[in-house]
Write a protein that holds these residues in place. Structure first.
Motif, PDB file in Angstrom:
ATOM      1  N   THR A  86       4.723  10.684   2.092  1.00  0.00           N
ATOM      2  CA  THR A  86       4.267   9.441   1.528  1.00  0.00           C
ATOM      3  C   THR A  86       4.511   8.188   2.421  1.00  0.00           C
ATOM      4  O   THR A  86       5.905   8.286   2.998  1.00  0.00           O
ATOM      5  CB  THR A  86       5.048   9.049   0.219  1.00  0.00           C
ATOM      6  N   LYS A  87       3.726   7.153   2.678  1.00  0.00           N
ATOM      7  CA  LYS A  87       3.927   6.210   3.429  1.00  0.00           C
ATOM      8  C   LYS A  87       3.680   4.864   2.820  1.00  0.00           C
ATOM      9  O   LYS A  87       2.540   4.654   2.298  1.00  0.00           O
ATOM     10  CB  LYS A  87       2.991   6.247   4.683  1.00  0.00           C
ATOM     11  N   TRP A  88       4.804   4.198   2.913  1.00  0.00           N
ATOM     12  CA  TRP A  88       4.461   2.666   2.145  1.00  0.00           C
ATOM     13  C   TRP A  88       4.393   1.559   3.423  1.00  0.00           C
ATOM     14  O   TRP A  88       4.959   1.836   4.197  1.00  0.00           O
ATOM     15  CB  TRP A  88       5.798   2.481   1.469  1.00  0.00           C
ATOM     16  N   SER A  89       3.451   0.888   3.016  1.00  0.00           N
ATOM     17  CA  SER A  89       3.369  -0.451   4.096  1.00  0.00           C
ATOM     18  C   SER A  89       3.370  -1.766   3.276  1.00  0.00           C
ATOM     19  O   SER A  89       2.853  -1.950   2.248  1.00  0.00           O
ATOM     20  CB  SER A  89       2.030  -0.040   4.735  1.00  0.00           C
ATOM     21  N   ASP A 127       0.716  -1.022  -0.068  1.00  0.00           N
ATOM     22  CA  ASP A 127       0.191  -0.051   0.237  1.00  0.00           C
ATOM     23  C   ASP A 127       1.106   1.374  -0.054  1.00  0.00           C
ATOM     24  O   ASP A 127       1.792   1.215   0.443  1.00  0.00           O
ATOM     25  CB  ASP A 127      -1.148   0.044   1.333  1.00  0.00           C
ATOM     26  N   GLU A 128       0.590   2.155  -0.772  1.00  0.00           N
ATOM     27  CA  GLU A 128       1.143   3.487  -0.835  1.00  0.00           C
ATOM     28  C   GLU A 128      -0.044   4.723  -0.336  1.00  0.00           C
ATOM     29  O   GLU A 128      -1.072   4.571  -1.013  1.00  0.00           O
ATOM     30  CB  GLU A 128       1.618   3.866  -2.362  1.00  0.00           C
ATOM     31  N   GLU A 129       0.347   5.360   0.659  1.00  0.00           N
ATOM     32  CA  GLU A 129      -0.597   6.336   1.042  1.00  0.00           C
ATOM     33  C   GLU A 129       0.091   7.958   0.891  1.00  0.00           C
ATOM     34  O   GLU A 129       1.151   7.961   1.389  1.00  0.00           O
ATOM     35  CB  GLU A 129      -1.165   5.954   2.414  1.00  0.00           C
ATOM     36  N   GLU A 130      -0.442   8.543   0.194  1.00  0.00           N
ATOM     37  CA  GLU A 130      -0.007  10.008   0.045  1.00  0.00           C
ATOM     38  C   GLU A 130      -0.957  11.219   1.066  1.00  0.00           C
ATOM     39  O   GLU A 130      -2.181  10.995   0.720  1.00  0.00           O
ATOM     40  CB  GLU A 130      -0.010  10.425  -1.412  1.00  0.00           C
ATOM     41  N   ARG A 131      -0.247  11.791   1.621  1.00  0.00           N
ATOM     42  CA  ARG A 131      -1.059  12.893   2.356  1.00  0.00           C
ATOM     43  C   ARG A 131      -0.645  14.255   2.197  1.00  0.00           C
ATOM     44  O   ARG A 131       0.581  14.606   2.464  1.00  0.00           O
ATOM     45  CB  ARG A 131      -1.143  12.574   3.901  1.00  0.00           C
TER      46      ARG A 131
END
Length: 67
Positions: free
Chosen positions: A37-40, A8-12
């Motif tokens: 950006t947070k990669w999980s 999962d890649e989440e951008e805020r």
């Protein structure tokens, strides 16, 4: 057959501010946007980055800095 979504890649967006200069394509104003950006992987955080992205407010093109 089970398909599991594991990455999962989440951008805020953290904030925006006026940047110096003008767009080379349309001469519009340039805006700087700070993005987190947070990669999980399997719901475990793997990588955390804060980047600054530049784009034109008039033509909405993403601008890249060449040093």
């Amino acid at each position: 057959m089970w398909l599991v979504y594991v990455c999962d890649e989440e951008e805020r967006e953290l904030g925006r501010q006026q940047a110096p200069g003008s767009c080379p394509h349309c001469a519009g104003k340039v805006e700087a946007m700070d993005v987190e950006t947070k990669w999980s992987f399997c719901f475990l955080p793997m990588c955390f980055k804060v980047k600054r992205k530049y784009f034109c407010t008039l033509c909405a093109r993403r601008l890249v800095l060449n040093y």
